[in-house]
Design an enzyme around this catalytic site. Structure first.
Site, PDB file in Angstrom:
ATOM      1  N   ASN A 197       2.550  -6.188  49.425  1.00 52.52           N
ATOM      2  CA  ASN A 197       2.198  -5.706  47.817  1.00 52.52           C
ATOM      3  C   ASN A 197       0.621  -5.553  47.608  1.00 52.52           C
ATOM      4  O   ASN A 197      -0.101  -6.441  47.777  1.00 52.52           O
ATOM      5  CB  ASN A 197       2.586  -6.739  46.859  1.00 52.52           C
ATOM      6  CG  ASN A 197       2.122  -6.514  45.426  1.00 52.52           C
ATOM      7  OD1 ASN A 197       1.706  -5.292  45.032  1.00 52.52           O
ATOM      8  ND2 ASN A 197       2.268  -7.422  44.470  1.00 52.52           N
ATOM      9  N   TRP A 198       0.290  -4.069  47.590  1.00 51.99           N
ATOM     10  CA  TRP A 198      -1.278  -3.895  47.857  1.00 51.99           C
ATOM     11  C   TRP A 198      -1.849  -3.990  46.475  1.00 51.99           C
ATOM     12  O   TRP A 198      -2.812  -3.703  46.173  1.00 51.99           O
ATOM     13  CB  TRP A 198      -1.368  -2.371  48.075  1.00 51.99           C
ATOM     14  CG  TRP A 198      -1.049  -2.117  49.570  1.00 51.99           C
ATOM     15  CD1 TRP A 198      -0.525  -3.074  50.553  1.00 51.99           C
ATOM     16  CD2 TRP A 198      -0.995  -0.888  50.372  1.00 51.99           C
ATOM     17  NE1 TRP A 198      -0.374  -2.640  51.611  1.00 51.99           N
ATOM     18  CE2 TRP A 198      -0.685  -1.349  51.755  1.00 51.99           C
ATOM     19  CE3 TRP A 198      -1.476   0.284  50.058  1.00 51.99           C
ATOM     20  CZ2 TRP A 198      -0.594  -0.248  52.628  1.00 51.99           C
ATOM     21  CZ3 TRP A 198      -1.309   1.278  51.069  1.00 51.99           C
ATOM     22  CH2 TRP A 198      -0.871   1.093  52.217  1.00 51.99           C
ATOM     23  N   LYS A 199      -0.931  -4.073  45.244  1.00 51.76           N
ATOM     24  CA  LYS A 199      -1.449  -4.308  43.807  1.00 51.76           C
ATOM     25  C   LYS A 199      -2.373  -2.983  43.646  1.00 51.76           C
ATOM     26  O   LYS A 199      -1.908  -2.058  43.879  1.00 51.76           O
ATOM     27  CB  LYS A 199      -2.337  -5.674  43.590  1.00 51.76           C
ATOM     28  CG  LYS A 199      -1.348  -6.646  44.320  1.00 51.76           C
ATOM     29  CD  LYS A 199      -2.117  -8.074  43.788  1.00 51.76           C
ATOM     30  CE  LYS A 199      -1.312  -9.163  44.581  1.00 51.76           C
ATOM     31  NZ  LYS A 199      -1.356 -10.573  43.956  1.00 51.76           N
TER      32      LYS A 199
ATOM     33  N   HIS B 285       7.280  -8.483  39.057  1.00 47.95           N
ATOM     34  CA  HIS B 285       5.998  -9.440  39.504  1.00 47.95           C
ATOM     35  C   HIS B 285       5.266 -10.170  38.516  1.00 47.95           C
ATOM     36  O   HIS B 285       5.376  -9.602  37.342  1.00 47.95           O
ATOM     37  CB  HIS B 285       4.960  -8.223  40.161  1.00 47.95           C
ATOM     38  CG  HIS B 285       4.104  -9.023  40.971  1.00 47.95           C
ATOM     39  ND1 HIS B 285       2.801  -9.663  40.623  1.00 47.95           N
ATOM     40  CD2 HIS B 285       3.911  -9.392  42.338  1.00 47.95           C
ATOM     41  CE1 HIS B 285       2.081 -10.500  41.446  1.00 47.95           C
ATOM     42  NE2 HIS B 285       2.796 -10.245  42.625  1.00 47.95           N
TER      43      HIS B 285
ATOM     44  N   GLU C 143       2.459 -10.600  37.694  1.00 43.01           N
ATOM     45  CA  GLU C 143       1.253  -9.996  36.907  1.00 43.01           C
ATOM     46  C   GLU C 143       1.945  -9.150  36.148  1.00 43.01           C
ATOM     47  O   GLU C 143       1.246  -8.843  34.944  1.00 43.01           O
ATOM     48  CB  GLU C 143       0.451  -9.087  38.166  1.00 43.01           C
ATOM     49  CG  GLU C 143      -0.310 -10.301  38.920  1.00 43.01           C
ATOM     50  CD  GLU C 143      -0.722  -9.841  40.361  1.00 43.01           C
ATOM     51  OE1 GLU C 143      -0.622  -8.761  40.690  1.00 43.01           O
ATOM     52  OE2 GLU C 143      -1.102 -10.780  41.024  1.00 43.01           O
TER      53      GLU C 143
ATOM     54  N   GLU D 191       8.020 -16.365  43.920  1.00 41.64           N
ATOM     55  CA  GLU D 191       6.669 -16.495  43.851  1.00 41.64           C
ATOM     56  C   GLU D 191       6.022 -17.361  42.776  1.00 41.64           C
ATOM     57  O   GLU D 191       5.985 -17.037  41.635  1.00 41.64           O
ATOM     58  CB  GLU D 191       6.229 -15.069  43.541  1.00 41.64           C
ATOM     59  CG  GLU D 191       6.465 -13.972  44.494  1.00 41.64           C
ATOM     60  CD  GLU D 191       5.515 -13.006  44.767  1.00 41.64           C
ATOM     61  OE1 GLU D 191       5.060 -12.599  45.786  1.00 41.64           O
ATOM     62  OE2 GLU D 191       5.237 -12.304  43.705  1.00 41.64           O
TER      63      GLU D 191
ATOM     64  N   GLY E  28      -2.420 -15.382  44.892  1.00 41.72           N
ATOM     65  CA  GLY E  28      -3.814 -15.104  44.843  1.00 41.72           C
ATOM     66  C   GLY E  28      -4.642 -16.207  44.763  1.00 41.72           C
ATOM     67  O   GLY E  28      -5.991 -16.173  44.435  1.00 41.72           O
TER      68      GLY E  28
ATOM     69  N   SER F  81       0.144 -16.539  48.479  1.00 37.12           N
ATOM     70  CA  SER F  81      -0.822 -16.886  49.450  1.00 37.12           C
ATOM     71  C   SER F  81      -0.268 -17.066  51.010  1.00 37.12           C
ATOM     72  O   SER F  81      -0.560 -17.954  51.647  1.00 37.12           O
ATOM     73  CB  SER F  81      -1.617 -18.217  48.938  1.00 37.12           C
ATOM     74  OG  SER F  81      -2.297 -17.777  47.814  1.00 37.12           O
TER      75      SER F  81
ATOM     76  N   GLY G  70       0.596 -10.423  49.263  1.00 38.04           N
ATOM     77  CA  GLY G  70      -0.345  -9.679  48.437  1.00 38.04           C
ATOM     78  C   GLY G  70      -1.648  -9.625  49.151  1.00 38.04           C
ATOM     79  O   GLY G  70      -1.749  -8.803  50.104  1.00 38.04           O
ATOM     80  N   GLY G  71      -2.532 -10.260  48.882  1.00 39.96           N
ATOM     81  CA  GLY G  71      -3.983 -10.207  49.499  1.00 39.96           C
ATOM     82  C   GLY G  71      -4.048  -9.976  51.144  1.00 39.96           C
ATOM     83  O   GLY G  71      -4.708  -9.049  51.594  1.00 39.96           O
TER      84      GLY G  71
HETATM   85  C1  PEP Z   1       1.929 -11.163  45.566  1.00 37.23           C
HETATM   86  O1  PEP Z   1       0.991 -10.042  45.008  1.00 37.23           O
HETATM   87  O2  PEP Z   1       3.169 -10.805  45.294  1.00 37.23           O
HETATM   88  C2  PEP Z   1       1.454 -12.103  46.448  1.00 37.23           C
HETATM   89  C3  PEP Z   1       2.050 -13.099  46.497  1.00 37.23           C
HETATM   90  O3  PEP Z   1      -0.086 -12.325  46.456  1.00 37.23           O
HETATM   91  P1  PEP Z   1      -1.075 -13.191  47.351  1.00 37.23           P
HETATM   92  O4  PEP Z   1      -0.213 -13.006  48.677  1.00 37.23           O
HETATM   93  O5  PEP Z   1      -2.183 -12.598  47.366  1.00 37.23           O
HETATM   94  O6  PEP Z   1      -0.692 -14.641  46.885  1.00 37.23           O
END
Ligand code: PEP
Length: 236
Positions: free
Chosen positions: A6-8, A90, A92, A160, A166, A196, A217-218
């Site tokens: 997930n590049w956000k 998601h 967010e 999640e 994040g 994470s 994500g990141g």
């Molecule tokens: C996400 O955005 O779905 C996520 C899990 O982010 P991160 O891996 O950065 O925690």
């Protein structure tokens, strides 16, 4: 085993195309791989990954096929681009953009109806976990999906925990396993873990019996770390 990145709100079309061209040549092990760029970069990603097994998914979709919904994108538009699926719900979106269990279900139903695969996100906040409400939250979020959608093979759930997204705080493999087993007892579909995920924790998370992959994500923004996560998960 599915690993989705997930590049956000990162990587415009130029950078997305460059990343995806490099991804074609990377060693990703044996897992299924999906990348989820921002809307404006979907076409570049689809083009760069044409002819590969790597899927391209959006980060959200509207529930109507068209209409006066400024700023929204419809499922048929994504299909027209060659997009394979979409993330829905998601945290967010739930936290910052007013997404509710009801709108999540509407988006999933429309996406599936139009032939998109869906990664539907659920998970408790830190305050909910501390208050002992994790199970109730997951029952509510997953229950709404289970009750609201037709039977389908085109859905996976991403568990999640919001406190792990994040933040660098990852759920322990035991916490993830417990939540995944609960999710699966409500709705029997594959369950990804997100929060994470990094190259050094991917293998032990993926080794849990009810963990069917990861939503990253990141760490999906860097080619080497994303490819390493894919390879680590391939071993489980
Ligand atoms: C996400 O955005 O779905 C996520 C899990 O982010 P991160 O891996 O950065 O925690």
């Amino acid at each position: 085993m599915l690993i989705a990145g997930n590049w956000k709100m990162f990587k415009g079309p130029g950078e997305a195309g460059e990343f995806c061209r490099a991804l074609r040549d990377a060693d990703l092990g044996t897992v299924d791989v999906v990348v989820c760029p921002p809307y404006v970069s979907l076409a570049a990603a689809v083009q760069a990954l044409a002819g590969t097994e790597i899927g391209v998914a959006a980060q959200n979709v509207h529930w109507k096929a068209d209409g006066a919904f400024t700023g929204e994108i419809a499922a048929p538009m994504l299909r027209e681009l060659g997009v394979y699926g979409t993330i829905v719900g998601h945290s967010e979106r739930r936290q910052f953009f007013g997404e509710t269990d009801e709108t999540v279900v509407k988006r999933i139903v429309a996406a599936i109806e139009h032939g998109l695969h869906v990664i539907a996100c659920v998970g408790e906040t830190e305050a909910e976990r501390e208050a002992g409400e994790t199970e109730a939250v997951l029952r509510r979020q997953v229950g709404a999906i289970a009750d609201g959608i037709p039977e389908t093979d085109d859905l996976v759930i991403a568990y999640e925990p919001v406190w792990a997204i994040g933040t660098g705080k990852t759920a322990t493999p035991e916490i993830a396993q417990e939540a995944h087993a609960l999710v699966r007892s409500i709705l029997d579909v594959p369950v990804l873990y997100g929060g994470s995920v990094k190259p050094d924790n991917a293998a032990e998370l993926a080794a849990q019996p009810d963990v069917d992959g990861a939503l990253v994500g990141g760490a999906s923004l860097d080619l080497e770390s994303f490819a390493t996560i894919c390879r680590q998960a391939s071993h489980s």
